[in-house]
Design a protein around this motif. Structure first.
Motif, PDB file in Angstrom:
ATOM      1  N   ARG A  68      26.776 -80.994 -48.959  1.00 40.84           N
ATOM      2  CA  ARG A  68      28.486 -80.084 -49.129  1.00 40.84           C
ATOM      3  C   ARG A  68      27.861 -79.318 -48.115  1.00 40.84           C
ATOM      4  NH1 ARG A  68      30.237 -80.715 -54.512  1.00 40.84           N
ATOM      5  NH2 ARG A  68      29.872 -78.430 -55.007  1.00 40.84           N
ATOM      6  N   LEU A  69      26.388 -78.587 -48.098  1.00 40.41           N
ATOM      7  CA  LEU A  69      27.232 -77.943 -46.860  1.00 40.41           C
ATOM      8  C   LEU A  69      27.860 -77.957 -45.400  1.00 40.41           C
ATOM      9  CD1 LEU A  69      23.615 -75.453 -47.296  1.00 40.41           C
ATOM     10  CD2 LEU A  69      25.755 -75.078 -48.296  1.00 40.41           C
ATOM     11  N   ARG A  70      27.541 -79.246 -45.220  1.00 39.11           N
ATOM     12  CA  ARG A  70      27.752 -79.881 -43.842  1.00 39.11           C
ATOM     13  C   ARG A  70      29.218 -80.394 -44.194  1.00 39.11           C
ATOM     14  NH1 ARG A  70      22.990 -83.138 -43.890  1.00 39.11           N
ATOM     15  NH2 ARG A  70      23.525 -84.499 -44.919  1.00 39.11           N
ATOM     16  N   GLU A  71      29.843 -80.911 -45.405  1.00 38.90           N
ATOM     17  CA  GLU A  71      31.296 -81.015 -45.524  1.00 38.90           C
ATOM     18  C   GLU A  71      31.620 -79.850 -45.293  1.00 38.90           C
ATOM     19  OE1 GLU A  71      34.433 -82.586 -46.219  1.00 38.90           O
ATOM     20  OE2 GLU A  71      32.920 -83.587 -45.717  1.00 38.90           O
ATOM     21  N   ALA A  75      35.482 -78.593 -42.429  1.00 41.15           N
ATOM     22  CA  ALA A  75      36.107 -77.913 -42.749  1.00 41.15           C
ATOM     23  C   ALA A  75      36.668 -76.310 -42.612  1.00 41.15           C
ATOM     24  CB  ALA A  75      36.880 -77.583 -44.236  1.00 41.15           C
ATOM     25  N   VAL A  76      35.467 -75.627 -42.289  1.00 43.61           N
ATOM     26  CA  VAL A  76      35.608 -74.129 -42.063  1.00 43.61           C
ATOM     27  C   VAL A  76      34.935 -73.491 -40.383  1.00 43.61           C
ATOM     28  CG1 VAL A  76      35.384 -71.987 -42.881  1.00 43.61           C
ATOM     29  CG2 VAL A  76      36.066 -73.630 -44.564  1.00 43.61           C
ATOM     30  N   ILE A  77      34.163 -74.034 -40.418  1.00 42.79           N
ATOM     31  CA  ILE A  77      33.649 -73.648 -39.416  1.00 42.79           C
ATOM     32  C   ILE A  77      34.043 -74.180 -37.930  1.00 42.79           C
ATOM     33  CG2 ILE A  77      31.441 -73.414 -37.840  1.00 42.79           C
ATOM     34  CD1 ILE A  77      29.291 -72.370 -40.282  1.00 42.79           C
ATOM     35  N   THR A  78      34.970 -75.094 -38.153  1.00 45.41           N
ATOM     36  CA  THR A  78      35.435 -75.468 -36.866  1.00 45.41           C
ATOM     37  C   THR A  78      37.095 -74.877 -36.210  1.00 45.41           C
ATOM     38  OG1 THR A  78      36.514 -77.393 -38.329  1.00 45.41           O
ATOM     39  CG2 THR A  78      35.018 -78.250 -36.876  1.00 45.41           C
ATOM     40  N   THR A  79      37.177 -74.657 -37.098  1.00 46.42           N
ATOM     41  CA  THR A  79      38.677 -73.750 -37.369  1.00 46.42           C
ATOM     42  C   THR A  79      38.295 -72.089 -37.819  1.00 46.42           C
ATOM     43  OG1 THR A  79      39.358 -73.823 -39.605  1.00 46.42           O
ATOM     44  CG2 THR A  79      40.015 -75.561 -38.318  1.00 46.42           C
ATOM     45  N   ARG A 105      34.514 -73.211 -49.894  1.00 52.24           N
ATOM     46  CA  ARG A 105      35.400 -72.953 -48.415  1.00 52.24           C
ATOM     47  C   ARG A 105      35.618 -71.314 -48.332  1.00 52.24           C
ATOM     48  NH1 ARG A 105      37.756 -78.353 -50.361  1.00 52.24           N
ATOM     49  NH2 ARG A 105      36.363 -79.572 -48.914  1.00 52.24           N
ATOM     50  N   ALA A 106      36.673 -71.266 -49.498  1.00 52.39           N
ATOM     51  CA  ALA A 106      36.603 -70.231 -49.231  1.00 52.39           C
ATOM     52  C   ALA A 106      35.858 -68.818 -49.343  1.00 52.39           C
ATOM     53  CB  ALA A 106      37.696 -69.703 -50.795  1.00 52.39           C
TER      54      ALA A 106
END
Length: 117
Positions: A68-71, A75-79, A105-106
């Motif tokens: 779940r942390l990888r997911e 989603a977030v760290i790449t942007t 994510r938020a």
């Protein structure tokens, strides 16, 4: 802009991140640091590590929490992550595996703003 991320694998990298800044979120803890000029890693690369202690649960529970942390990192760290930074996401007992993904994510987005702030 989407950045390239790489997974942290060496203990010294995790320890350097642990001595740097941190931001708390309900489901996890984020540690982050800007790499120095002389470090061998590519300065345009974002590196992320994931860890869960035995307090999170047995191996199945720890692996689920790390998935779940990888997911959320994808989603977030790449942007929202910054090139030249190392981040470590640390799972929390019960919460990492049960919180809704949208909330996580938020929370990661807010934690990154706090780290960079």
């Amino acid at each position: 802009m989407t950045q390239r991320i790489e997974t942290l694998a060496n203990r010294p990298d995790f320890l350097r991140a642990a001595r740097a800044g941190r931001a708390h979120a309900p489901g996890f803890l984020v540690q982050g640091r800007k790499r120095r000029e002389g470090e061998p890693a590519d300065p345009d690369l974002i590196r992320v590590g994931y860890t869960c202690s035995k307090k999170v649960g047995n191996a199945v529970a720890r692996n689920r929490a790390k998935r779940r942390l990888r997911e959320i990192a994808r989603a977030v760290i790449t942007t929202e992550g910054r090139p030249g930074w190392d981040y470590v996401l640390i799972g929390r007992p019960e919460l990492t595996a049960t919180l809704p993904m949208d909330q996580m994510r938020a929370d990661l987005s807010r934690a990154l703003q706090k780290l960079h702030g």
